[in-house]
Design a protein around this motif. Structure first.
Motif, PDB file in Angstrom:
ATOM      1  N   TYR A  61       0.804  -1.221   0.000  1.00  0.00           N
ATOM      2  CA  TYR A  61       0.000   0.000   0.000  1.00  0.00           C
ATOM      3  C   TYR A  61       0.842   1.279   0.000  1.00  0.00           C
ATOM      4  O   TYR A  61       0.336   2.339  -0.333  1.00  0.00           O
ATOM      5  CB  TYR A  61      -0.920   0.027   1.236  1.00  0.00           C
ATOM      6  N   TYR A  62       2.104   1.171   0.396  1.00  0.00           N
ATOM      7  CA  TYR A  62       2.941   2.363   0.514  1.00  0.00           C
ATOM      8  C   TYR A  62       3.338   2.894  -0.868  1.00  0.00           C
ATOM      9  O   TYR A  62       3.680   2.128  -1.763  1.00  0.00           O
ATOM     10  CB  TYR A  62       4.195   2.042   1.332  1.00  0.00           C
ATOM     11  N   VAL A  63       3.306   4.225  -1.024  1.00  0.00           N
ATOM     12  CA  VAL A  63       3.695   4.879  -2.280  1.00  0.00           C
ATOM     13  C   VAL A  63       4.927   5.736  -2.011  1.00  0.00           C
ATOM     14  O   VAL A  63       4.842   6.735  -1.287  1.00  0.00           O
ATOM     15  CB  VAL A  63       2.554   5.763  -2.817  1.00  0.00           C
ATOM     16  N   PRO A  64       6.082   5.374  -2.581  1.00  0.00           N
ATOM     17  CA  PRO A  64       7.332   6.074  -2.232  1.00  0.00           C
ATOM     18  C   PRO A  64       7.565   7.342  -3.044  1.00  0.00           C
ATOM     19  O   PRO A  64       8.549   7.441  -3.780  1.00  0.00           O
ATOM     20  CB  PRO A  64       8.399   5.018  -2.504  1.00  0.00           C
ATOM     21  N   ASP A  65       6.663   8.308  -2.961  1.00  0.00           N
ATOM     22  CA  ASP A  65       6.936   9.617  -3.547  1.00  0.00           C
ATOM     23  C   ASP A  65       6.452  10.685  -2.578  1.00  0.00           C
ATOM     24  O   ASP A  65       5.572  10.449  -1.749  1.00  0.00           O
ATOM     25  CB  ASP A  65       6.310   9.779  -4.935  1.00  0.00           C
ATOM     26  N   ILE A  66       7.014  11.877  -2.699  1.00  0.00           N
ATOM     27  CA  ILE A  66       6.782  12.898  -1.674  1.00  0.00           C
ATOM     28  C   ILE A  66       5.347  13.430  -1.676  1.00  0.00           C
ATOM     29  O   ILE A  66       4.917  14.070  -0.716  1.00  0.00           O
ATOM     30  CB  ILE A  66       7.782  14.071  -1.825  1.00  0.00           C
ATOM     31  N   ILE A  67       4.596  13.199  -2.752  1.00  0.00           N
ATOM     32  CA  ILE A  67       3.205  13.651  -2.807  1.00  0.00           C
ATOM     33  C   ILE A  67       2.291  12.679  -2.060  1.00  0.00           C
ATOM     34  O   ILE A  67       1.364  13.086  -1.350  1.00  0.00           O
ATOM     35  CB  ILE A  67       2.734  13.798  -4.275  1.00  0.00           C
ATOM     36  N   ASN A  68       2.555  11.390  -2.232  1.00  0.00           N
ATOM     37  CA  ASN A  68       1.619  10.384  -1.736  1.00  0.00           C
ATOM     38  C   ASN A  68       2.117   9.550  -0.558  1.00  0.00           C
ATOM     39  O   ASN A  68       1.367   8.738  -0.020  1.00  0.00           O
ATOM     40  CB  ASN A  68       1.254   9.425  -2.884  1.00  0.00           C
ATOM     41  N   ALA A  69       3.385   9.704  -0.170  1.00  0.00           N
ATOM     42  CA  ALA A  69       3.933   8.839   0.887  1.00  0.00           C
ATOM     43  C   ALA A  69       3.154   8.993   2.191  1.00  0.00           C
ATOM     44  O   ALA A  69       2.702   7.996   2.789  1.00  0.00           O
ATOM     45  CB  ALA A  69       5.410   9.170   1.102  1.00  0.00           C
ATOM     46  N   TYR A  70       2.996  10.245   2.640  1.00  0.00           N
ATOM     47  CA  TYR A  70       2.282  10.461   3.906  1.00  0.00           C
ATOM     48  C   TYR A  70       0.828   9.997   3.799  1.00  0.00           C
ATOM     49  O   TYR A  70       0.288   9.381   4.729  1.00  0.00           O
ATOM     50  CB  TYR A  70       2.347  11.943   4.283  1.00  0.00           C
ATOM     51  N   VAL A 107      21.239  11.403   0.195  1.00  0.00           N
ATOM     52  CA  VAL A 107      20.281  12.494  -0.043  1.00  0.00           C
ATOM     53  C   VAL A 107      19.998  12.686  -1.527  1.00  0.00           C
ATOM     54  O   VAL A 107      18.867  12.969  -1.924  1.00  0.00           O
ATOM     55  CB  VAL A 107      20.803  13.796   0.597  1.00  0.00           C
ATOM     56  N   GLY A 108      21.015  12.504  -2.357  1.00  0.00           N
ATOM     57  CA  GLY A 108      20.823  12.664  -3.798  1.00  0.00           C
ATOM     58  C   GLY A 108      20.864  14.112  -4.252  1.00  0.00           C
ATOM     59  O   GLY A 108      20.554  14.394  -5.409  1.00  0.00           O
ATOM     60  N   PHE A 122      13.833   4.387   0.287  1.00  0.00           N
ATOM     61  CA  PHE A 122      12.921   3.262   0.092  1.00  0.00           C
ATOM     62  C   PHE A 122      13.653   2.088  -0.576  1.00  0.00           C
ATOM     63  O   PHE A 122      13.499   0.932  -0.155  1.00  0.00           O
ATOM     64  CB  PHE A 122      11.730   3.699  -0.763  1.00  0.00           C
ATOM     65  N   ALA A 123      14.430   2.382  -1.613  1.00  0.00           N
ATOM     66  CA  ALA A 123      15.167   1.317  -2.316  1.00  0.00           C
ATOM     67  C   ALA A 123      16.164   0.634  -1.387  1.00  0.00           C
ATOM     68  O   ALA A 123      16.292  -0.601  -1.381  1.00  0.00           O
ATOM     69  CB  ALA A 123      15.888   1.900  -3.531  1.00  0.00           C
ATOM     70  N   ILE A 124      16.879   1.447  -0.595  1.00  0.00           N
ATOM     71  CA  ILE A 124      17.845   0.859   0.351  1.00  0.00           C
ATOM     72  C   ILE A 124      17.118   0.007   1.389  1.00  0.00           C
ATOM     73  O   ILE A 124      17.577  -1.092   1.737  1.00  0.00           O
ATOM     74  CB  ILE A 124      18.642   1.988   1.050  1.00  0.00           C
ATOM     75  N   HIS A 125      15.943   0.496   1.848  1.00  0.00           N
ATOM     76  CA  HIS A 125      15.201  -0.185   2.914  1.00  0.00           C
ATOM     77  C   HIS A 125      14.616  -1.518   2.460  1.00  0.00           C
ATOM     78  O   HIS A 125      14.581  -2.470   3.255  1.00  0.00           O
ATOM     79  CB  HIS A 125      14.089   0.734   3.412  1.00  0.00           C
ATOM     80  N   VAL A 126      14.134  -1.596   1.239  1.00  0.00           N
ATOM     81  CA  VAL A 126      13.415  -2.809   0.814  1.00  0.00           C
ATOM     82  C   VAL A 126      14.209  -3.699  -0.141  1.00  0.00           C
ATOM     83  O   VAL A 126      13.776  -4.827  -0.427  1.00  0.00           O
ATOM     84  CB  VAL A 126      12.057  -2.451   0.163  1.00  0.00           C
ATOM     85  N   PHE A 127      15.356  -3.225  -0.673  1.00  0.00           N
ATOM     86  CA  PHE A 127      16.133  -4.052  -1.602  1.00  0.00           C
ATOM     87  C   PHE A 127      17.561  -4.305  -1.093  1.00  0.00           C
ATOM     88  O   PHE A 127      17.959  -5.456  -0.887  1.00  0.00           O
ATOM     89  CB  PHE A 127      16.192  -3.394  -2.986  1.00  0.00           C
ATOM     90  N   LEU A 163      16.927  17.411   1.242  1.00  0.00           N
ATOM     91  CA  LEU A 163      16.066  16.230   1.194  1.00  0.00           C
ATOM     92  C   LEU A 163      14.893  16.485   0.244  1.00  0.00           C
ATOM     93  O   LEU A 163      14.267  17.547   0.292  1.00  0.00           O
ATOM     94  CB  LEU A 163      15.523  15.909   2.599  1.00  0.00           C
ATOM     95  N   GLY A 164      14.607  15.485  -0.599  1.00  0.00           N
ATOM     96  CA  GLY A 164      13.522  15.647  -1.557  1.00  0.00           C
ATOM     97  C   GLY A 164      13.063  14.317  -2.108  1.00  0.00           C
ATOM     98  O   GLY A 164      13.232  13.269  -1.463  1.00  0.00           O
ATOM     99  N   ALA A 165      12.493  14.359  -3.307  1.00  0.00           N
ATOM    100  CA  ALA A 165      11.922  13.152  -3.910  1.00  0.00           C
ATOM    101  C   ALA A 165      12.977  12.065  -4.106  1.00  0.00           C
ATOM    102  O   ALA A 165      12.718  10.884  -3.867  1.00  0.00           O
ATOM    103  CB  ALA A 165      11.277  13.516  -5.243  1.00  0.00           C
ATOM    104  N   LEU A 166      14.168  12.492  -4.548  1.00  0.00           N
ATOM    105  CA  LEU A 166      15.231  11.514  -4.779  1.00  0.00           C
ATOM    106  C   LEU A 166      15.677  10.863  -3.472  1.00  0.00           C
ATOM    107  O   LEU A 166      16.000   9.669  -3.436  1.00  0.00           O
ATOM    108  CB  LEU A 166      16.417  12.197  -5.461  1.00  0.00           C
TER     109      LEU A 166
END
Length: 223
Positions: A65-74, A178-179, A192-197, A183-186
């Protein structure tokens, strides 16, 4: 029905000797709480693995259900908590499990240290255990940002500055995490990628090595 299915698979793949070699193993008397309660301190490692397993399973459900972008994450985290069936329980398990696994692993390492179980021939297993602890801390750091609320944002900003203060390689670590300058979308995508992969892959490899060495060397005896 299940037994027939198992027998059919066992005839073709011979799975019974494999799982018996892994699971059907006698527990040494000095680590069995049934013999004496003080042996419970030897259970911290197993309890840590149990919590890690629940973290993996609960995380898999949250990722649906989680969406990893700054618009929809919260919004997605709020949706999981308020709308998804049992979502608040699964998220609570994952949230509190993140702290509990660090506490349990710390207790496990204290037991290993004070019983001298890190000494020869188990030095390499101790090193692998320290690496597992670092990976688990990485899970906590990267997972904290994912709800993308004010607390997560500013806590991660502080953490990124601390990483950037590491001598010589700090700025490279900060840029990798941070990219960019802020801090931002990147940043969220990378965490998220580091956390789940990346971290789960590293954890599975290290746990495999840890258990392999435990089976080869056995559990250290009491002092």
């Amino acid at each position: 029905m299940l037994k027939k299915t198992y027998d059919w698979i066992d005839e073709r793949l011979g799975v019974t000797p494999i799982w018996r070699d892994i699971a059907d193993h006698e527990v040494p008397a000095h680590v069995n709480p049934a013999n004496k309660m003080s042996a419970f301190i030897y259970c911290f490692g197993g309890l840590t693995f149990l919590i890690i397993t629940t973290q993996i399973i609960s995380g898999m459900f949250l990722a649906m259900y989680y969406v990893p972008d700054i618009i929809n994450a919260y919004k997605s985290v709020k949706y999981i908590t308020d709308e998804v069936l049992l979502g608040n329980i699964v998220r609570g398990m994952h949230f509190w499990g993140a702290s509990l696994v660090i506490i349990m692993m710390f207790l496990h390492m204290l037991r290993v240290f004070f019983t001298g179980s890190y000494k020869a021939p188990r030095e390499l297993n101790w090193v692998v255990g320290v690496l597992i602890f670092a990976v688990v801390m990485g899970f906590g750091f990267t997972g904290y940002l994912l709800p993308w609320d004010q607390k997560a944002y500013w806590a991660t900003a502080v953490g990124a500055k601390i990483a950037g203060s590491v001598p010589f390689i700090g700025k490279y670590i900060q840029t990798l995490l941070v990219g960019g300058p802020d801090l931002g979308a990147l940043t969220l995508t990378r965490f998220f990628a580091i956390h789940v992969f990346f971290l789960p892959a590293a954890l599975l490899v290290l746990l495999g090595l840890h258990f392999f060495m435990i089976r080869k060397q056995g559990i250290a005896g009491p002092l």
